[in-house]
Motif scaffolding. Structure first.
Motif, PDB file in Angstrom:
ATOM      1  N   GLY A 164       0.784  -1.223   0.000  1.00 16.48           N
ATOM      2  CA  GLY A 164       0.000   0.000   0.000  1.00 16.48           C
ATOM      3  C   GLY A 164       0.815   1.272   0.000  1.00 16.48           C
ATOM      4  O   GLY A 164       0.260   2.372  -0.115  1.00 16.48           O
ATOM      5  N   VAL A 165       2.133   1.160   0.096  1.00 14.66           N
ATOM      6  CA  VAL A 165       3.009   2.330   0.105  1.00 14.66           C
ATOM      7  C   VAL A 165       3.412   2.685  -1.323  1.00 14.66           C
ATOM      8  O   VAL A 165       3.821   1.813  -2.095  1.00 14.66           O
ATOM      9  N   ARG A 166       3.282   3.962  -1.672  1.00 14.35           N
ATOM     10  CA  ARG A 166       3.655   4.407  -3.014  1.00 14.35           C
ATOM     11  C   ARG A 166       5.161   4.614  -3.075  1.00 14.35           C
ATOM     12  O   ARG A 166       5.762   5.222  -2.203  1.00 14.35           O
ATOM     13  N   ARG A 167       5.759   4.106  -4.156  1.00 11.69           N
ATOM     14  CA  ARG A 167       7.202   4.182  -4.330  1.00 11.69           C
ATOM     15  C   ARG A 167       7.544   4.790  -5.682  1.00 11.69           C
ATOM     16  O   ARG A 167       6.785   4.662  -6.644  1.00 11.69           O
ATOM     17  N   LYS A 168       8.711   5.414  -5.744  1.00 10.90           N
ATOM     18  CA  LYS A 168       9.188   5.989  -6.991  1.00 10.90           C
ATOM     19  C   LYS A 168       9.558   4.863  -7.946  1.00 10.90           C
ATOM     20  O   LYS A 168      10.290   3.942  -7.588  1.00 10.90           O
ATOM     21  N   ALA A 169       9.051   4.942  -9.169  1.00 11.72           N
ATOM     22  CA  ALA A 169       9.406   3.949 -10.184  1.00 11.72           C
ATOM     23  C   ALA A 169      10.759   4.272 -10.785  1.00 11.72           C
ATOM     24  O   ALA A 169      11.097   5.447 -10.981  1.00 11.72           O
ATOM     25  N   LYS A 170      11.533   3.247 -11.086  1.00 10.74           N
ATOM     26  CA  LYS A 170      12.791   3.456 -11.806  1.00 10.74           C
ATOM     27  C   LYS A 170      12.456   3.590 -13.281  1.00 10.74           C
ATOM     28  O   LYS A 170      11.774   2.732 -13.854  1.00 10.74           O
ATOM     29  N   ILE A 171      12.925   4.655 -13.900  1.00  7.63           N
ATOM     30  CA  ILE A 171      12.762   4.867 -15.330  1.00  7.63           C
ATOM     31  C   ILE A 171      14.066   4.455 -15.993  1.00  7.63           C
ATOM     32  O   ILE A 171      15.137   4.907 -15.597  1.00  7.63           O
ATOM     33  N   ALA A 172      14.007   3.587 -16.986  1.00  9.30           N
ATOM     34  CA  ALA A 172      15.231   3.128 -17.635  1.00  9.30           C
ATOM     35  C   ALA A 172      15.061   3.104 -19.150  1.00  9.30           C
ATOM     36  O   ALA A 172      13.975   2.833 -19.667  1.00  9.30           O
ATOM     37  N   LEU A 173      16.157   3.400 -19.834  1.00  6.67           N
ATOM     38  CA  LEU A 173      16.175   3.382 -21.292  1.00  6.67           C
ATOM     39  C   LEU A 173      16.341   1.948 -21.782  1.00  6.67           C
ATOM     40  O   LEU A 173      17.136   1.192 -21.239  1.00  6.67           O
TER      41      LEU A 173
END
Length: 317
Positions: A164-173
């Motif tokens: 239920g905790v919101r987390r930053k997504a890793k953005i990758a190329l």
């Protein structure tokens, strides 16, 4: 598409942090696509990951789509990430590469190609960006990744975990081996761009036969923990360039590209005549047919200019 390399004339660009990023000027109203983005994780203890492939996609091929599937399998078995979405980001018309169909056609072809996918989407962000005169504006890859970071982690607030905790997504190329090999060439890329792309975000690289990727990685050792190399078990060398050549010679391209893309190309008469393609690129636009003829951007500030040698590689071909 690749990020703006250093040419000796360009001023290094300092990209704003994601929370300060914006869509900038756009030729048409823009909405970030999120219909297939997994906003809640299903695998506990994993970091959410979003894959972004930048390129011409003129036209999109099965290899472009397979790159995402190969990356998804690799991530599942070899990392602690959970793939929550994948995006195709077609390059701006300002790129002016030979054989580049108008942006609205490339966006539509990509959209049709991923229509049946449960997790792949097309972001028209690069193709709708324009300068103060309303002309197509080139968007460096570093800024594209910043854009995804802003939209997913700032606007949407990240991805919700199983707890239920919101987390930053890793953005990758997501890119082909040719790109990382160009990055390994001294002086070709701006250190600022490399720092953003490989340092802050990272890259998943699909290895190709005939490329010596180890040599390139040796010069990028400072980013080695943020670069993942994926081997092709079944070699596939389909390219947009080869598809365009087939079309120009009036040869069949079925089973090289998705059927909906074949039908779209036939419907609009794309790629059959190089001169006709160039004329359409100048005379057509997604805004209703305004004259888009313009001079190629100059290397003035490094913020909106297609590169030379490195740019020809693109992130996907």
């Amino acid at each position: 598409m690749s990020s703006q390399p250093s040419t000796g004339m360009a001023t290094p660009v300092t990209y704003p942090p994601p929370e300060q990023a914006s869509t900038g000027n756009t030729m048409v109203p823009y909405t970030f696509p999120q219909a297939k983005l997994k906003l809640r994780q299903t695998q506990p203890g994993r970091t959410p990951l979003v894959l972004v492939a930048c390129g011409s996609f003129s036209p999109i091929t099965f290899l472009h789509l397979r790159m995402f599937e190969m990356a998804s399998d690799f991530v599942r078995f070899n990392t602690s990430f959970e793939v929550c979405g994948g995006y195709l980001s077609p390059v701006s018309d300002a790129y002016k590469k030979a054989g580049l169909a108008p942006g609205h056609h490339r966006v539509e072809m990509c959209s049709r190609a991923v229509e049946q996918s449960s997790w792949l989407m097309v972001d028209p962000f690069e193709t709708v960006n324009c300068d103060e005169n309303g002309e197509p504006a080139y968007v460096p890859t570093a800024r594209v990744l910043r854009h995804f970071d802003h939209e997913i982690n700032t606007v949407l607030g990240g991805i919700e975990g199983t707890d239920g905790v919101r987390r930053k997504a890793k953005i990758a190329l997501l890119a082909g081996a040719d790109l990382v090999m160009s990055m390994g060439e001294p002086g070709l890329w701006s250190p600022v761009d490399l720092g953003v792309i490989l340092g802050e975000y990272g890259a998943f690289i699909i290895e190709r036969s005939g490329t010596d990727i180890d040599e390139a990685l040796a010069t990028l050792r400072q980013y080695e923990n943020n670069i993942w190399v994926i081997s092709q078990v079944i070699q596939n060398d389909i390219s947009s360039t080869k598809v365009r050549l087939f079309l120009k010679k009036d040869l069949s391209v079925r089973y090289l590209i998705p059927d909906p893309v074949v039908e779209y190309i036939e419907e609009h008469g794309l790629f059959h005549d190089e001169q006709s393609s160039k004329k359409k690129n100048n005379d057509s636009s997604s805004t209703g047919g305004k004259d888009k003829e313009k001079e190629k951007p100059t290397v003035a500030d490094g913020t909106n200019t297609p590169s030379s040698s490195a740019e020809q590689v693109e992130t996907t071909q």
